[in-house]
Structures are given as C-alpha cells and as structure tokens.
Design a protein around this motif. Structure first.
Motif, short mmCIF file in Angstrom:
data_model
loop_
_atom_site.label_atom_id
_atom_site.label_comp_id
_atom_site.label_asym_id
_atom_site.label_seq_id
_atom_site.Cartn_x
_atom_site.Cartn_y
_atom_site.Cartn_z
N HIS A 28 42.02 38.48 34.36
CA HIS A 28 41.77 39.63 33.49
C HIS A 28 40.30 40.04 33.55
CE1 HIS A 28 45.65 39.73 31.53
NE2 HIS A 28 45.63 38.41 31.53
N GLY A 29 40.07 41.34 33.72
CA GLY A 29 38.71 41.87 33.69
C GLY A 29 37.90 41.62 34.95
N GLU A 30 38.56 41.08 35.98
CA GLU A 30 37.85 40.80 37.24
C GLU A 30 37.97 41.97 38.21
OE1 GLU A 30 39.20 37.46 39.47
OE2 GLU A 30 38.61 36.03 37.94
N ILE A 31 37.00 42.06 39.12
CA ILE A 31 37.15 42.98 40.25
C ILE A 31 37.43 42.10 41.46
CG2 ILE A 31 36.09 44.77 41.68
CD1 ILE A 31 34.22 45.46 39.40
N VAL A 32 38.59 42.28 42.06
CA VAL A 32 38.97 41.45 43.20
C VAL A 32 39.15 42.34 44.43
CG1 VAL A 32 40.72 39.87 44.13
CG2 VAL A 32 40.08 39.74 41.72
N GLU B 92 34.40 48.38 30.86
CA GLU B 92 35.33 48.72 29.78
C GLU B 92 36.46 47.71 29.66
OE1 GLU B 92 36.43 52.73 30.77
OE2 GLU B 92 34.31 53.23 30.93
N GLY B 93 36.41 46.66 30.46
CA GLY B 93 37.41 45.59 30.33
C GLY B 93 38.58 45.70 31.28
N MET B 94 38.56 46.72 32.15
CA MET B 94 39.69 46.88 33.07
C MET B 94 39.63 45.84 34.19
SD MET B 94 40.61 50.64 34.30
CE MET B 94 40.36 51.93 33.17
N THR B 95 40.79 45.51 34.73
CA THR B 95 40.89 44.65 35.90
C THR B 95 41.00 45.60 37.10
OG1 THR B 95 42.13 43.06 34.60
CG2 THR B 95 42.31 42.88 37.01
N VAL B 96 40.27 45.31 38.17
CA VAL B 96 40.36 46.19 39.34
C VAL B 96 40.70 45.37 40.58
CG1 VAL B 96 39.19 47.96 40.73
CG2 VAL B 96 38.57 47.70 38.32
N THR C 99 30.62 45.37 44.53
CA THR C 99 31.29 45.53 43.23
C THR C 99 32.11 44.31 42.83
OG1 THR C 99 33.11 46.65 44.37
CG2 THR C 99 31.50 48.06 43.28
N ALA C 100 32.73 43.64 43.81
CA ALA C 100 33.73 42.62 43.48
C ALA C 100 33.14 41.31 42.97
CB ALA C 100 34.60 42.34 44.69
N ASP C 101 33.93 40.62 42.13
CA ASP C 101 33.57 39.27 41.69
C ASP C 101 34.07 38.26 42.72
OD1 ASP C 101 32.64 39.99 39.00
OD2 ASP C 101 34.70 40.63 38.73
N SER C 102 35.25 38.53 43.28
CA SER C 102 35.78 37.63 44.29
C SER C 102 36.53 38.41 45.36
CB SER C 102 36.68 36.58 43.65
OG SER C 102 37.78 37.22 43.05
N VAL C 103 36.76 37.74 46.48
CA VAL C 103 37.43 38.40 47.60
C VAL C 103 38.55 37.51 48.16
CG1 VAL C 103 35.69 40.02 48.46
CG2 VAL C 103 35.49 37.62 49.07
#
Ligand SMILES: Nc1ncnc2c1ncn2[C@@H]1O[C@H](COP(=O)(O)OP(=O)(O)OP(=O)(O)O)[C@@H](O)[C@H]1O
Ligand SMILES: [Mg+2]
Length: 316
Positions: free
Chosen positions: A33-37, A188-192, A205-209
């Motif tokens: 939740h809330g991560e950019i992957v 804003e709390g969205m998961t991407v 941008t990403a937290d993980s790949v």
C-alpha cells in the motif's frame, strides 16, 4: 478497503495465449500500500499481459491476481472501483473534448452530474489541461493525450493506479511532467504500479522494481538496493605527472590495493570499498610523493545493471 496486507499481489500467475506463447510463467509479485513499484522488462516480457489481468481485461490461464485482497478476475466489479488504469491504447474518441469524455465516463461510474462537473474541473487542473477542456482530443500532442489518459485513470478517485508505459514516446519535459504527477499521487497515499523499459527513468520515482523477462520474474529489489548493487569497489586515480615504472611499483606496494591496471593515463584498482581504506590509500600515494589530481569510484550505470539482469536475449 485495506483488507489485505498488499494493495495488489499475484499468486503463481500464468497466461498462455491460445496454444502458443507462454506470456506469464508462475509470476508472484507483491505491491505494498502506498508504494510506487516499477515493472521492468523488454518487449514481449509480459508486462501488459500482467496489467490486463489485474484490470480484468484478460483472464489468467492459472493463478490469481488480487486487488486489496479481492480476486480481480472473479469479483471484478469490486476491484475495478479501486483501480485507475492507463493501458496501451487510451480508448478515447478523437472528436470529443476532455469534458465530454469525462462526463460520459462519470455517468458510467454512476456519479451525479454536479459531482461530475466539479471532478472534471479538478482532474483537468491536476494534469494541466484546464485550458483545453473543450478542445478536440484529436488535436492534442502526445504529452497532452498521455496527461488526459492519466486524468481519466484518476477520475473516479481510485487508490491504486496502474500505468502501462506512462512515459513511452514522451519528450524529456513530458517525462518530467508524468514523473511529478506520479510522485504527487504517492504523497496523497495512492499506490502506483507502472511498467517501463527504462530503469533509469523508473528509479527516479519508484520505491522498488520488479524485473520480468520472458514471462518470469528474474529479480526484484528496492531502488536503494539496486543503486548500491551497481557501486563497484573499483577506483580510478589520475596523477599530475605520468607514472614511471618505479612509481607504479610503489603504488602496487600499497597493501589495500589489488588488481591494479594502468588506465586512461592513470590507474584503476580494486579495494574493499570502505571510506577508511579509500582515505588510507590516498594518504599512501601522497606519502610516496605522487601528485593525485583525481580519485574516484568507478560506478556501473543503471543501464548496465538492467542489461546484466536481462542477460538472455529477451526479445521474442
Ligand atoms: N493477444 C495476444 N495473442 C497472442 N499472443 C500475445 C497476445 N498479446 C501478447 N501476446 C504475446 O505475449 C507475450 C507478452 O506480451 P506483452 O504484451 O504482455 O509484453 P510486454 O512486456 O507488454 O511487451 P512490450 O514492452 O512490447 O509492450 C509476447 O510474446 C506477445 O507476443
Ligand atoms: Mg506492453
């Protein structure tokens, strides 16, 4: 809404098109939740196939895809309201304006006319298309069409955004616009969840790949770890004067140095990579009377890393 530990996950997802291509082969991924992957892979890796299954445009041959813990292919009505998606062909009519298209879209989602009007104004402002709300979408540049696609994806206030190649074909400014939007959505709390061929771009941008190749997950890590993994323990040094044989032997004698080779008029060598050793080596060179003009780590690039992960041919 948050009835699962993960915003989305897949379990042994397999997709075979007809009797032919095995597009996905036992893919199990998790998106917090809330991560950019970032979902990375070459052409034909299976990125779009995964995204189409998550959005119920395709059914898997076996395995499951979940959105907030709900099976996306068994209970799509319950999952689709949580997802905003931008997939390959945007599916808009060229002769309509953003306002017309979104009005229709809002009605399909059962929204009230008043709410639709307000939401259109809000999302078009978000994607910097406020001045274009009544213009024909067909007249838009690639960047504007992409931003409109994103407006459409976020229109019903989803909590998970799924973007298939959001920067494909965009110029550097267009890429930056999309990048900023993605970062704002996260705030804003969205998961991407976004797919791409470009590790360099995604790492901004990403937290993980997650790396996909020929339908299989070949690696996954945080972007922070990927960056650490490409730092090699090789160092290059340049000197004010050319090194004599004797100088070279003296440098070679510094204990912490291994695998020394002359390179670009200076030298390159390996060491344990620690800052302490680095300082010790530099001090050693100075004591031996060598005038150092540059002393720096040799770094691999994200592109090299991507190529090394995708080591087999990839294209199919
Ligand atoms: N409708 C289809 N029928 C048959 N094969 C398909 C179909 N759609 C995709 N494939 C095949 O499945 C594999 C995965 O395709 P997919 O479109 O998911 O890859 P991708 O990672 O999105 O690639 P790209 O980067 O080119 O968009 C490819 O070999 C492709 O040719
Ligand atoms: Mg694709």
């Amino acid at each position: 809404m948050t009835n699962d530990e993960y915003a989305s996950r897949t379990e042994n997802l397999t997709k075979r098109y007809g009797r032919g291509v095995l597009a996905l082969d036992d893919v199990s991924i998790k998106i917090g939740h809330g991560e950019i992957v970032g979902y990375l892979g070459p052409n034909g890796a299976g990125k779009t196939t995964t995204i189409k299954i998550l959005t119920n445009l395709l059914r898997p041959t076996s395995g499951h895809a979940y959105i907030n813990g709900i099976d996306a292919n068994r209970r799509p009505k319950e999952t689709l309201c949580h997802i905003g998606a931008l997939i390959e062909v945007p599916g808009v009519y060229d002769y309509l304006s953003p306002r017309d298209t979104l009005t229709y879209f809002g009605k399909v989602h059962g929204m009230k006319s008043r709410d639709i009007d307000d939401r259109i104004t809000e999302v078009l402002k978000r994607v910097k298309l406020a001045d274009w709300e009544n213009k024909r979408i067909g007249s838009f540049s690639t960047g504007m069409q992409r931003r409109f696609g994103i407006a459409k994806a976020i229109f019903h206030t989803p909590d998970i955004l799924i973007l298939d190649e959001p920067v494909l074909g965009l110029d550097p400014k267009g890429m930056r616009d999309v990048r900023h939007m993605i970062k704002d959505f996260k705030k804003e709390g969205m998961t991407v969840f976004l797919s791409s061929h470009l590790l360099e771009e995604v790492s901004l941008t990403a937290d993980s790949v997650i790396f996909l190749e020929r339908g299989k997950v070949v690696d996954q890590d945080t972007v922070e770890n990927v960056v650490a993994r490409i730092q090699s323990n090789r160092n290059s040094v340049q000197f004010l004067n050319p090194l004599s044989e004797g100088d070279l032997a003296r440098v070679q004698a510094i204990e912490a140095i291994t695998d020394l080779v002359p390179k670009n008029g200076g030298i390159e060598f390996s060491f344990d990579g620690s800052p302490e050793t680095s300082a010790e080596i530099l001090a050693g060179m100075m004591t031996k009377g060598l005038k150092v003009t540059a002393f720096q780590p040799e770094r691999g690039t994200l592109e090299d890393f991507y190529v090394s992960i995708m080591n087999s041919e990839g294209v199919r």
